[in-house]
Scaffold this active site. Structure first.
Site, PDB file in Angstrom:
ATOM      1  CG  ASP A  33      -9.615  -0.527   4.389  1.00  0.00           C
ATOM      2  OD1 ASP A  33      -9.230  -0.760   3.236  1.00  0.00           O
ATOM      3  OD2 ASP A  33      -8.922  -0.749   5.408  1.00  0.00           O
ATOM      4  CE  LYS A  59      -3.782  -2.457   2.197  1.00  0.00           C
ATOM      5  NZ  LYS A  59      -4.494  -2.806   3.432  1.00  0.00           N
ATOM      6  CD  GLN A  73      -3.375  -4.216   6.670  1.00  0.00           C
ATOM      7  OE1 GLN A  73      -3.319  -3.243   5.934  1.00  0.00           O
ATOM      8  NE2 GLN A  73      -3.972  -5.328   6.310  1.00  0.00           N
TER       9      GLN A  73
END
Ligand code: NAP
Length: 238
Positions: free
Chosen positions: A73, A6, A50
């Site tokens: 997300d 990422k 995460q």
């Protein structure tokens, strides 16, 4: 690996990214304070936590603390609800990347039998919802599903998001089906592989995504797309 990929993608598209690699003993309060601080920073347009978090942290509470406008997300309840209604700002990265692949290969979804194996909040459920939005006839399978192989063998589009190496074998796949492998697993030799027995299934299907190099890069590309959208929304740019 996920975090590094990422960060590399951010660099490639010209985004500034900041990583907060916290100590494993970080308290819930400390993590929530950091999220709050980032919510308030105007030069931060997207925030992602995460997952999975260590057991002593409540990931649900942490996700809910992220501003829905910065939730790139699309895991926040507000964004999940919008997806259900089909009126969203962001789509969850992995399912959205899968849909993009189907579109780019001009694979029709409408009226097709779509089977999704897995019902997690981050992959299986939203994947099924996006296929439904495009008029697929969708079946969701999970660990309690009976006759799973039989159900899969009727799928025109089969999406595997199980987390078990080479779980989908050729006998479970219809001739000419489109097979999407979301899994990121390790085989018996510790080598990265997917949920699909690629070598055998590829002979039977019309399209198949490899692991690595299939759904993973699409997930990251969608994350970049969501972040750009978040920045535009926050700055009233069309
Ligand atoms: P997860 O939360 O562990 O969910 C796995 C799902 O598979 C659950 O719904 C589970 O059913 C189901 N399942 C487990 N064993 C089964 C069985 N024997 N038969 C039928 N269903 C079964 O995993 P996830 O987060 O959705 O991730 C799935 C995979 O995708 C993992 O390999 C993960 O690493 C990978 N992944 C890849 C990307 C990417 O960008 N490529 C992104 C996210 C995840 P129950 O609900 O009944 O337990």
């Amino acid at each position: 690996m996920y975090v590094n990929n990422k960060k590399k993608a951010c660099e490639a598209v010209g985004f500034k990214s900041e990583e907060y690699a916290l100590d494993k003993n970080t308290t819930q309060q400390e993590l929530l304070s950091l999220v709050k601080e980032l919510n308030e920073k105007p030069d931060i347009n997207g925030i992602l936590v995460q997952l999975p978090l260590p057991n002593h942290l409540d990931d649900k509470a942490v996700i809910e603390a992220i501003s829905p406008k910065k939730d790139v997300d699309a895991f926040h309840a507000v964004n999940v609800g919008k997806i259900m209604l089909g009126e969203y700002d962001f789509l969850p990265c992995t399912p959205s990347g899968v849909m993009e692949m189907l579109h780019s290969c001009s694979i029709p979804v409408s009226g097709k039998n779509c089977v999704v194996i897995g019902r997690s909040n981050i992959v299986g459920k939203p994947m099924a919802m996006l296929l439904l939005h495009e008029n697929g006839t969708v079946t969701i399978c999970h660990s309690r599903t009976q006759n799973l192989a039989e159900i899969c063998s009727h799928a025109d589009i089969l999406v595997a998001a199980v987390g078990k190496p080479k779980f989908v074998t050729a006998d479970m796949v219809k001739e000419g089906a489109v097979v999407i492998d979301v899994g990121m697993d390790r085989d018996e030799n510790g080598k990265l592989c997917g949920d699909v027995d690629f070598e055998n299934v590829k002979e039977k299907c019309s399209y198949i995504t490899p692991v690595p190099g299939g759904v993973g890069p699409m997930t990251i590309a969608t994350l970049m797309k969501n972040t750009l959208k978040a920045a535009k929304l926050q700055n009233n740019i069309d």
